[in-house]
Scaffold this active site. Structure first.
Site, PDB file in Angstrom:
ATOM      1  N   GLU A 209       9.226  14.615  -1.788  1.00  0.00           N
ATOM      2  CA  GLU A 209       9.668  13.227  -1.597  1.00  0.00           C
ATOM      3  C   GLU A 209       8.413  12.375  -1.731  1.00  0.00           C
ATOM      4  O   GLU A 209       7.615  12.275  -0.787  1.00  0.00           O
ATOM      5  CB  GLU A 209      10.305  13.057  -0.204  1.00  0.00           C
ATOM      6  CG  GLU A 209      11.553  13.905   0.017  1.00  0.00           C
ATOM      7  CD  GLU A 209      12.762  13.389  -0.764  1.00  0.00           C
ATOM      8  OE1 GLU A 209      12.786  12.197  -1.117  1.00  0.00           O
ATOM      9  OE2 GLU A 209      13.679  14.190  -1.018  1.00  0.00           O
ATOM     10  N   CYS A 243       7.903   3.531   1.505  1.00  0.00           N
ATOM     11  CA  CYS A 243       7.960   4.176   0.189  1.00  0.00           C
ATOM     12  C   CYS A 243       8.943   3.500  -0.747  1.00  0.00           C
ATOM     13  O   CYS A 243       8.759   3.498  -1.954  1.00  0.00           O
ATOM     14  CB  CYS A 243       8.302   5.648   0.349  1.00  0.00           C
ATOM     15  SG  CYS A 243       9.819   5.890   1.277  1.00  0.00           S
TER      16      CYS A 243
HETATM   17  P1  NAD Z   1      -0.313  12.128   1.965  1.00  0.00           P
HETATM   18  O1  NAD Z   1       0.182  12.822   0.740  1.00  0.00           O
HETATM   19  O2  NAD Z   1      -1.735  11.762   2.043  1.00  0.00           O
HETATM   20  O3  NAD Z   1      -0.017  13.031   3.283  1.00  0.00           O
HETATM   21  C1  NAD Z   1       1.246  13.608   3.575  1.00  0.00           C
HETATM   22  C2  NAD Z   1       1.050  14.861   4.410  1.00  0.00           C
HETATM   23  O4  NAD Z   1       0.274  15.810   3.705  1.00  0.00           O
HETATM   24  C3  NAD Z   1       0.304  14.631   5.735  1.00  0.00           C
HETATM   25  O5  NAD Z   1       0.906  15.416   6.740  1.00  0.00           O
HETATM   26  C4  NAD Z   1      -1.112  15.099   5.446  1.00  0.00           C
HETATM   27  O6  NAD Z   1      -1.791  15.587   6.574  1.00  0.00           O
HETATM   28  C5  NAD Z   1      -0.872  16.220   4.457  1.00  0.00           C
HETATM   29  N1  NAD Z   1      -1.983  16.418   3.521  1.00  0.00           N
HETATM   30  C6  NAD Z   1      -2.829  15.484   3.019  1.00  0.00           C
HETATM   31  N2  NAD Z   1      -3.703  16.052   2.161  1.00  0.00           N
HETATM   32  C7  NAD Z   1      -3.402  17.374   2.122  1.00  0.00           C
HETATM   33  C8  NAD Z   1      -3.936  18.501   1.415  1.00  0.00           C
HETATM   34  N3  NAD Z   1      -4.987  18.377   0.593  1.00  0.00           N
HETATM   35  N4  NAD Z   1      -3.371  19.704   1.617  1.00  0.00           N
HETATM   36  C9  NAD Z   1      -2.321  19.853   2.453  1.00  0.00           C
HETATM   37  N5  NAD Z   1      -1.786  18.832   3.147  1.00  0.00           N
HETATM   38  C10 NAD Z   1      -2.306  17.610   2.983  1.00  0.00           C
HETATM   39  O7  NAD Z   1       0.643  10.862   2.127  1.00  0.00           O
HETATM   40  P2  NAD Z   1       0.531   9.688   3.172  1.00  0.00           P
HETATM   41  O8  NAD Z   1      -0.700   8.877   2.890  1.00  0.00           O
HETATM   42  O9  NAD Z   1       0.722  10.207   4.547  1.00  0.00           O
HETATM   43  O10 NAD Z   1       1.832   8.827   2.798  1.00  0.00           O
HETATM   44  C11 NAD Z   1       1.833   7.850   1.797  1.00  0.00           C
HETATM   45  C12 NAD Z   1       2.513   8.335   0.533  1.00  0.00           C
HETATM   46  O11 NAD Z   1       3.754   8.944   0.830  1.00  0.00           O
HETATM   47  C13 NAD Z   1       2.862   7.195  -0.417  1.00  0.00           C
HETATM   48  O12 NAD Z   1       2.639   7.597  -1.749  1.00  0.00           O
HETATM   49  C14 NAD Z   1       4.340   6.977  -0.189  1.00  0.00           C
HETATM   50  O13 NAD Z   1       5.043   6.375  -1.249  1.00  0.00           O
HETATM   51  C15 NAD Z   1       4.805   8.371   0.045  1.00  0.00           C
HETATM   52  N6  NAD Z   1       6.030   8.385   0.840  1.00  0.00           N
HETATM   53  C16 NAD Z   1       7.164   8.844   0.271  1.00  0.00           C
HETATM   54  C17 NAD Z   1       8.346   8.833   1.003  1.00  0.00           C
HETATM   55  C18 NAD Z   1       9.650   9.331   0.440  1.00  0.00           C
HETATM   56  O14 NAD Z   1      10.587   9.456   1.218  1.00  0.00           O
HETATM   57  N7  NAD Z   1       9.759   9.613  -0.841  1.00  0.00           N
HETATM   58  C19 NAD Z   1       8.337   8.371   2.298  1.00  0.00           C
HETATM   59  C20 NAD Z   1       7.140   7.916   2.842  1.00  0.00           C
HETATM   60  C21 NAD Z   1       5.986   7.942   2.116  1.00  0.00           C
END
Ligand code: NAD
Length: 456
Positions: A209, A243
């Protein structure tokens, strides 16, 4: 505890078949709902501490949505769970056909910081309804909410059934190195790619997602005042850190000036003349994102807002005018309270540009012209969206939620969550009293003719 040990422990629990009992799942969902109601003040406090969200916004976009999703699952899980009979073609007669919905096993759910409660809990509800065990990793950037999630989970589930593992990217990587039966990830496309790489090693099914730049078209036939009001709501909810927020607006060039005036009125109505002093305006999650957002505004023509307070990490709802497709703000997902306005003259050319752009999670069109609406919906690929509104498609549990291409794969909410967290096992049961011998060797011309007739 080491992630591998947690998984080991969980798998043993899953293989005991205890979660296969529908009543067992149902009871835990009811208990989860009770616990959320009980801890509601703490959840609201945590969301205030992490993101500066007002209680009303926290209830509307997080707690209320989760409670509603549990209600929906509790009401329907029995029906979703029941074995489904399917028609059987004549070619395999006499037989019966059915589908059994089976849980995957131990599932990893990773969630982001922007709706830290809702985006962890709604997938969890689907996973539990479908009979899985779950390791839930909330975002480290919303630590207060992660703590209250852990408290609630510990209250409701034994650790071998559902466990919360807190930590940063390194903890995320350690979890991805374990052999889960399924991974459900919500976050950025960048980390989505890392998740898929890990999943590929064990051929683990993945739901992603993700985000992206969700366009919003304001067609010349639109009710401009209403469009401005509803776009202001969807864009500045959670200070634009949503998002499915409209990332930018494309408005017919003749209407642009008037439309920006309506936006200004709508913003002032919602946040007052000095939004930075308004307690209801959420803050930006981190210094990194705050600095990134200021960089996106730099040098652009600010039509509304533009003020910021670094100490409070707040940015006033901001409208950027005279933006082109090449402007820096159009090169990445904004994820903040900045709304660029671009004008268009040729509608068909606009649609063909949007068709070629990376597929967004959401798409919005404001218009009273049926053919303009139809053309946009059919031309532009996107996850889901609204006509004459923003964000509200998320509220309907009967609709699937998920992206396409760059905005992700797989869908959830309501019954779609149950299906996503289940494997559909197909069974044909043959009966003994009759055996059509056509399929058996040796073949001859007569058999061949009959087979062709059967398989027409
Ligand atoms: P992110 O991808 O940085 O982090 C998401 C999760 O992944 C967190 O729990 C984080 O700790 C973990 N993570 C980060 N780097 C990692 C790695 N290298 N290896 C393993 N795990 C890792 O995202 P964010 O900054 O928390 O959220 C923002 C993004 O999420 C935006 O792009 C937004 O559009 C998207 N988003 C999508 C939805 C949806 O429903 N489609 C909803 C909310 C946010």
């Amino acid at each position: 505890m080491e992630p591998n040990l947690i998984l080991d422990y969980m798998q043993r629990y899953f293989y005991s078949d205890i979660t296969r009992d529908c009543r067992f799942r149902w009871t835990h969902l009811i208990e989860l709902q009770k616990a959320i109601r009980h801890f509601e003040p703490e959840i609201i406090e945590s969301l205030r501490a992490d993101l500066g969200k007002a209680p009303q916004e926290s209830y509307m976009t997080e707690i209320g949505m989760v409670l509603k999703e549990i209600d929906f699952a509790v009401k329907h899980v029995n029906k979703w769970f029941r074995l489904k009979r399917k028609p059987t073609p004549l070619s395999i007669f006499p037989a019966t056909s059915r589908v059994i919905q089976e849980p995957y096993g131990s599932v990893l759910i990773m969630s982001p910081w922007n709706y830290p409660f809702q985006l962890a809990m709604i997938p969890l509800i689907g996973a539990v309804a479908a009979g899985n065990c779950v390791v839930l990793k909330p975002s480290e950037l919303a630590p207060h909410t992660a703590n209250i999630i852990e408290t609630i989970i510990k209250e409701v589930f034994p650790p071998q059934y559902v466990s919360v593992v807190q930590g940063d990217a390194s903890v995320g990587e350690a979890l991805l190195n374990c052999n889960f039966d399924m991974i459900f990830f919500t976050g950025s496309p960048k980390v989505g790619r890392i998740v898929m790489e890990h999943a590929a090693k064990n051929l683990t099914p993945v739901v992603l997602e993700l985000g992206g730049k969700s366009p919003c078209i304001v067609h010349k036939s639109a009710d401009m005042e209403m469009a401005a009001q509803r776009i202001t709501f969807g864009k500045f909810l959670n200070a634009g850190q949503t998002c499915v927020a409209p990332d930018y607006v494309v408005v017919n060039s003749e209407s642009k000036e008037q439309f920006i005036k309506y936006l200004q009125i709508a913003i002032e109505k919602a946040f007052g003349k000095k939004p930075l002093y308004n307690e209801e305006l959420p803050r930006i999650i981190s210094d990194h994102h705050f600095t990134r957002l200021l960089r996106l505004m730099k040098g652009e023509k600010i039509a509304v807002g533009g003020e910021f307070d670094r100490a409070k990490k707040k940015i006033a709802p901001t409208i950027l005018d005279d933006i082109t497709w090449e402007s820096p703000v159009m090169q990445e997902e904004i994820f903040g309270p900045i709304l660029p306005v671009i004008s268009y003259d040729n509608y068909d050319r606009l649609l063909s540009r949007l068709k070629r752009a990376p597929s967004p999670l959401a798409f919005y069109i404001f218009s009273e012209d049926e053919s303009a609406i139809k053309d946009a919906i059919h031309t532009v690929p996107f996850g889901g969206g609204c006509v004459n509104d923003t964000v509200m498609h998320l509220v309907n549990s009967h609709l699937p939620f998920g992206g396409i291409g760059n905005s992700g794969m797989g869908k959830y909410h309501g019954k779609y969550s149950f299906d996503t967290f289940s494997h559909s096992k197909s069974i044909v049961r043959k009966l003994h009293y009759f055996d059509l011998r056509l399929r058996y060797h040796p073949y001859d011309e007569k058999k061949y003719k009959i087979i062709r007739k059967f398989m027409k």
